[in-house]
Design a protein around this motif. Structure first.
Motif, PDB file in Angstrom:
ATOM      1  N   VAL A   1     -33.458  -5.955 -43.743  1.00 16.35           N
ATOM      2  CA  VAL A   1     -33.887  -6.316 -45.094  1.00 16.35           C
ATOM      3  C   VAL A   1     -33.757  -5.095 -45.997  1.00 16.35           C
ATOM      4  O   VAL A   1     -34.112  -3.983 -45.611  1.00 16.35           O
ATOM      5  N   LYS A   2     -33.203  -5.298 -47.196  1.00 15.92           N
ATOM      6  CA  LYS A   2     -33.013  -4.176 -48.134  1.00 15.92           C
ATOM      7  C   LYS A   2     -34.347  -3.545 -48.492  1.00 15.92           C
ATOM      8  O   LYS A   2     -35.308  -4.237 -48.795  1.00 15.92           O
ATOM      9  N   GLY A   3     -34.401  -2.240 -48.425  1.00 15.12           N
ATOM     10  CA  GLY A   3     -35.618  -1.519 -48.778  1.00 15.12           C
ATOM     11  C   GLY A   3     -36.676  -1.523 -47.686  1.00 15.12           C
ATOM     12  O   GLY A   3     -37.784  -1.058 -47.909  1.00 15.12           O
ATOM     13  N   SER A   4     -36.346  -2.039 -46.512  1.00 14.15           N
ATOM     14  CA  SER A   4     -37.355  -2.100 -45.446  1.00 14.15           C
ATOM     15  C   SER A   4     -37.302  -0.843 -44.579  1.00 14.15           C
ATOM     16  O   SER A   4     -36.289  -0.152 -44.514  1.00 14.15           O
ATOM     17  N   ILE A   5     -38.431  -0.565 -43.927  1.00 14.87           N
ATOM     18  CA  ILE A   5     -38.515   0.603 -43.049  1.00 14.87           C
ATOM     19  C   ILE A   5     -38.713   0.097 -41.625  1.00 14.87           C
ATOM     20  O   ILE A   5     -39.648  -0.659 -41.356  1.00 14.87           O
ATOM     21  N   THR A   6     -37.836   0.492 -40.722  1.00 12.30           N
ATOM     22  CA  THR A   6     -37.915   0.046 -39.338  1.00 12.30           C
ATOM     23  C   THR A   6     -38.105   1.245 -38.429  1.00 12.30           C
ATOM     24  O   THR A   6     -37.443   2.262 -38.592  1.00 12.30           O
ATOM     25  N   LEU A   7     -39.004   1.095 -37.494  1.00 10.71           N
ATOM     26  CA  LEU A   7     -39.277   2.154 -36.538  1.00 10.71           C
ATOM     27  C   LEU A   7     -38.664   1.723 -35.216  1.00 10.71           C
ATOM     28  O   LEU A   7     -38.840   0.589 -34.794  1.00 10.71           O
ATOM     29  N   ILE A   8     -37.930   2.623 -34.560  1.00 13.61           N
ATOM     30  CA  ILE A   8     -37.403   2.271 -33.239  1.00 13.61           C
ATOM     31  C   ILE A   8     -37.880   3.314 -32.240  1.00 13.61           C
ATOM     32  O   ILE A   8     -37.714   4.501 -32.450  1.00 13.61           O
ATOM     33  N   SER A   9     -38.543   2.832 -31.186  1.00 19.77           N
ATOM     34  CA  SER A   9     -39.093   3.760 -30.206  1.00 19.77           C
ATOM     35  C   SER A   9     -38.459   3.511 -28.850  1.00 19.77           C
ATOM     36  O   SER A   9     -37.887   2.452 -28.604  1.00 19.77           O
ATOM     37  N   GLY A  10     -38.546   4.486 -27.989  1.00 24.40           N
ATOM     38  CA  GLY A  10     -37.981   4.334 -26.650  1.00 24.40           C
ATOM     39  C   GLY A  10     -37.965   5.654 -25.922  1.00 24.40           C
ATOM     40  O   GLY A  10     -38.043   6.714 -26.557  1.00 24.40           O
ATOM     41  N   ALA A  11     -37.857   5.600 -24.612  1.00 27.29           N
ATOM     42  CA  ALA A  11     -37.856   6.811 -23.798  1.00 27.29           C
ATOM     43  C   ALA A  11     -36.624   7.659 -24.108  1.00 27.29           C
ATOM     44  O   ALA A  11     -35.614   7.127 -24.565  1.00 27.29           O
ATOM     45  N   PRO A  12     -36.696   8.965 -23.859  1.00 27.98           N
ATOM     46  CA  PRO A  12     -35.534   9.820 -24.107  1.00 27.98           C
ATOM     47  C   PRO A  12     -34.338   9.377 -23.260  1.00 27.98           C
ATOM     48  O   PRO A  12     -34.510   8.985 -22.111  1.00 27.98           O
ATOM     49  N   GLY A  13     -33.175   9.396 -23.863  1.00 29.58           N
ATOM     50  CA  GLY A  13     -31.960   9.081 -23.108  1.00 29.58           C
ATOM     51  C   GLY A  13     -31.676   7.601 -22.969  1.00 29.58           C
ATOM     52  O   GLY A  13     -30.709   7.202 -22.330  1.00 29.58           O
ATOM     53  N   ILE A  14     -32.469   6.764 -23.592  1.00 30.22           N
ATOM     54  CA  ILE A  14     -32.289   5.320 -23.434  1.00 30.22           C
ATOM     55  C   ILE A  14     -31.121   4.832 -24.308  1.00 30.22           C
ATOM     56  O   ILE A  14     -30.497   3.821 -24.014  1.00 30.22           O
ATOM     57  N   GLY A  15     -30.847   5.554 -25.396  1.00 28.07           N
ATOM     58  CA  GLY A  15     -29.698   5.183 -26.230  1.00 28.07           C
ATOM     59  C   GLY A  15     -30.029   4.910 -27.685  1.00 28.07           C
ATOM     60  O   GLY A  15     -29.253   4.284 -28.394  1.00 28.07           O
ATOM     61  N   LYS A  16     -31.169   5.421 -28.168  1.00 27.53           N
ATOM     62  CA  LYS A  16     -31.572   5.174 -29.564  1.00 27.53           C
ATOM     63  C   LYS A  16     -30.555   5.780 -30.538  1.00 27.53           C
ATOM     64  O   LYS A  16     -30.092   5.118 -31.459  1.00 27.53           O
ATOM     65  N   SER A  17     -30.211   7.058 -30.305  1.00 20.57           N
ATOM     66  CA  SER A  17     -29.296   7.727 -31.234  1.00 20.57           C
ATOM     67  C   SER A  17     -27.928   7.055 -31.213  1.00 20.57           C
ATOM     68  O   SER A  17     -27.288   6.902 -32.252  1.00 20.57           O
ATOM     69  N   THR A  18     -27.492   6.631 -30.032  1.00 21.66           N
ATOM     70  CA  THR A  18     -26.195   5.961 -29.925  1.00 21.66           C
ATOM     71  C   THR A  18     -26.204   4.649 -30.702  1.00 21.66           C
ATOM     72  O   THR A  18     -25.298   4.378 -31.482  1.00 21.66           O
ATOM     73  N   LEU A  19     -27.246   3.849 -30.507  1.00 20.56           N
ATOM     74  CA  LEU A  19     -27.344   2.561 -31.206  1.00 20.56           C
ATOM     75  C   LEU A  19     -27.344   2.775 -32.721  1.00 20.56           C
ATOM     76  O   LEU A  19     -26.654   2.066 -33.461  1.00 20.56           O
ATOM     77  N   LEU A  20     -28.097   3.783 -33.181  1.00 17.55           N
ATOM     78  CA  LEU A  20     -28.210   3.980 -34.624  1.00 17.55           C
ATOM     79  C   LEU A  20     -26.931   4.556 -35.228  1.00 17.55           C
ATOM     80  O   LEU A  20     -26.599   4.257 -36.367  1.00 17.55           O
ATOM     81  N   LEU A  21     -26.213   5.368 -34.455  1.00 18.73           N
ATOM     82  CA  LEU A  21     -24.946   5.891 -34.965  1.00 18.73           C
ATOM     83  C   LEU A  21     -23.943   4.753 -35.126  1.00 18.73           C
ATOM     84  O   LEU A  21     -23.233   4.667 -36.136  1.00 18.73           O
TER      85      LEU A  21
END
Ligand code: TYD
Ligand code: MG
Length: 451
Positions: A84-104
């Motif tokens: 949603v435009k203007g929305s803030i989403t928090l994504i949490s997870g253990a280190p190395g699970i792939g958060k940075s990869t998914l967001l890139l």
């Protein structure tokens, strides 16, 4: 000189106390009070546009939200149809699970479709991010990367770049100069996320914020963070395995029951559009203590394998270990089996595992769990080949109907199951063409038909 006023802040829940305390009176955690300098001005924060005249609720227009397509169907589904435009989403997870990869990957897709996207990293240098990017498919020219931790500088970058979407990786690395405590402390997390909210809401920019989790798997930092943002996602899975599950914890713009399934491959995260096939991969039918169950995750039926191991023990307190199943649900089923079916577990250790790292919620898996436990306790394989089990178990050992049973039956047919055991009351409503549907109304009946 003005004396600096300090307070002791609980790093778990944000509770403030003028004195040091060994145990937080609010969340009862030990050794979590840290001295922080009280910020001079009280924070005033709003994540909505205020209007000063009250209106009748029927005169307020409820516009449909404008959403950004992330180019990743599984992520769109979890968010309720895109960001949603203007929305803030928090994504949490253990280190190395792939958060940075998914967001890139997400950032690049959005940049390709909508224009400039800013990826702010406080954890990796620009070169490191580029190296990660080289493993993924081609990235958009409109994806801008900056390695920065100072929130005021980040704000300046946003004003200059004017992106449609910003990724902040991670909130625990950001800091505001006017606050003296270390990055990651409650005050820093609260203040920097407040700033992000203000920037996002006033410029209609969507944000994704990465947040770390503690060893127990809870979100690190203050609870207020979860209340402030619009959506909270959690990225889970066994790090050693390839399957990753994206789950909604909170969503102001959609349901929280959907999950997204991914696989970590050599070139980033790949979507899995048929999760049942992935969860049932390499499975041999008819193993002792193993049953396939059907559950609903949001509007999607998913079939997974549940395994139980019951082994005799001389310990006074036998072990009860459940991975992927709620431990109190397991205890309830064990109690029903002991009391109503006279199967003894008090002298046995019991282990239960859901294959593939999925966490099962709800009661769809009760019947399957009971059958797996009986199979292991009696050292007998399930007698029917290619069997799927669905149903809730009640305290009197009755098998109760579940919702959306017809969808699970259809999924079972698609996956090539030949037998399905379901609650009697669901049986008349399902289409039994191409599959043998067995209706049962009690655990005893199920036992007779299956073994
Ligand atoms: P990462 O996104 O850095 O995790 P997080 O940000 O949640 O800490 O991903 C980390 C792991 O993923 C790392 O062990 C390497 C692996 N990986 C792959 O297997 N394939 C890939 O294409 C990429 C980019 C990472
Ligand atoms: Mg990371």
């Amino acid at each position: 000189m003005v004396k600096k006023k300090t307070v002791f802040v609980c790093q778990e829940c944000g509770y403030e106390s003028p004195k040091w305390l060994g145990k937080c009176p609010n969340c009862n955690k030990w050794n979590c009070m840290i001295e922080e300098i009280k910020s001079p001005q009280e924070v005033t924060f709003s994540n909505m546009k205020f209007s000063s005249t009250p209106k009748s609720i029927n005169n307020i227009k409820s516009g449909e939200y404008e959403r950004l397509d992330t180019g990743i169907m599984e992520l769109n589904r979890v968010l309720g149809g895109g960001i949603v435009k203007g929305s803030i989403t928090l994504i949490s997870g253990a280190p190395g699970i792939g958060k940075s990869t998914l967001l890139l990957q997400t950032a690049s897709n959005i940049a390709e479709k909508y224009g400039k996207v800013l990826y702010v990293s406080g954890e990796e240098s620009e070169e490191q991010i580029k190296m990660r990017g080289d493993r993924l498919d081609s990235l958009s020219n409109d994806l801008y990367i900056v390695s920065e931790v100072n929130i005021d500088k980040i704000k300046a970058h946003i004003e200059q770049t004017k992106p449609v979407f910003v990724v902040v990786d991670s909130i625990q690395t950001l800091f505001k100069e006017s606050i003296s405590s270390a990055p990651g402390s409650v005050s820093q997390v609260r203040e920097t996320s407040n700033d992000i909210m203000r920037i996002g809401k006033s410029n209609n920019i969507s944000f994704f914020i990465v947040a770390h989790v503690t060893k127990q798997g809870e979100l690190a930092g203050p609870r207020v963070l979860e209340h402030m943002v619009d959506t909270v996602l959690s990225f889970e899975g066994e790090r050693t395995g390839e399957l990753r599950i994206l789950r909604t914890v909170k969503n102001r713009f959609g349901t929280t029951s959907e999950i997204g399934v991914f696989e970590m491959a050599g070139s980033g995260l790949k979507e899995i559009l048929n999760p049942s096939a992935a969860f049932l991969e390499d499975r041999e039918f008819q193993k002792e203590g193993s049953v396939i169950i059907g559950i609903m995750e949001g509007r999607r039926p998913i079939l997974v394998e549940i395994q139980a191991l019951v082994s005799e023990t001389k310990a006074v307190m036998p072990r009860r270990t459940a991975v992927g199943v709620d431990i109190s649900r397991l205890n309830l089923i064990l109690a029903v089996l002991e009391k109503k079916l006279r199967i003894t577990f008090y002298n046995c250790d019991v282990y239960v595992n859901v294959v593939g790292g999925l966490k099962i919620e709800g009661t769809f898996g009760d019947l399957g769990l009971a059958l797996a436990l009986i199979s292991s306790a009696k050292s007998r394989e399930i007698g029917l080949d290619n069997l799927l089990a669905v149903g809730e178990v009640g305290l009197t050992s009755e098998v109760r109907p579940v919702s959306f049973c017809d969808r699970i039956v259809n999924e079972a047919k698609k996956m090539g199951f030949r037998n399905i055991i379901i609650p009697d009351r669901n049986k008349e409503k399902v289409n039994s063409k191409d599959i043998n549907v067995i209706g049962v109304s009690s655990l005893k009946e199920a036992l007779n038909k299956v073994f």
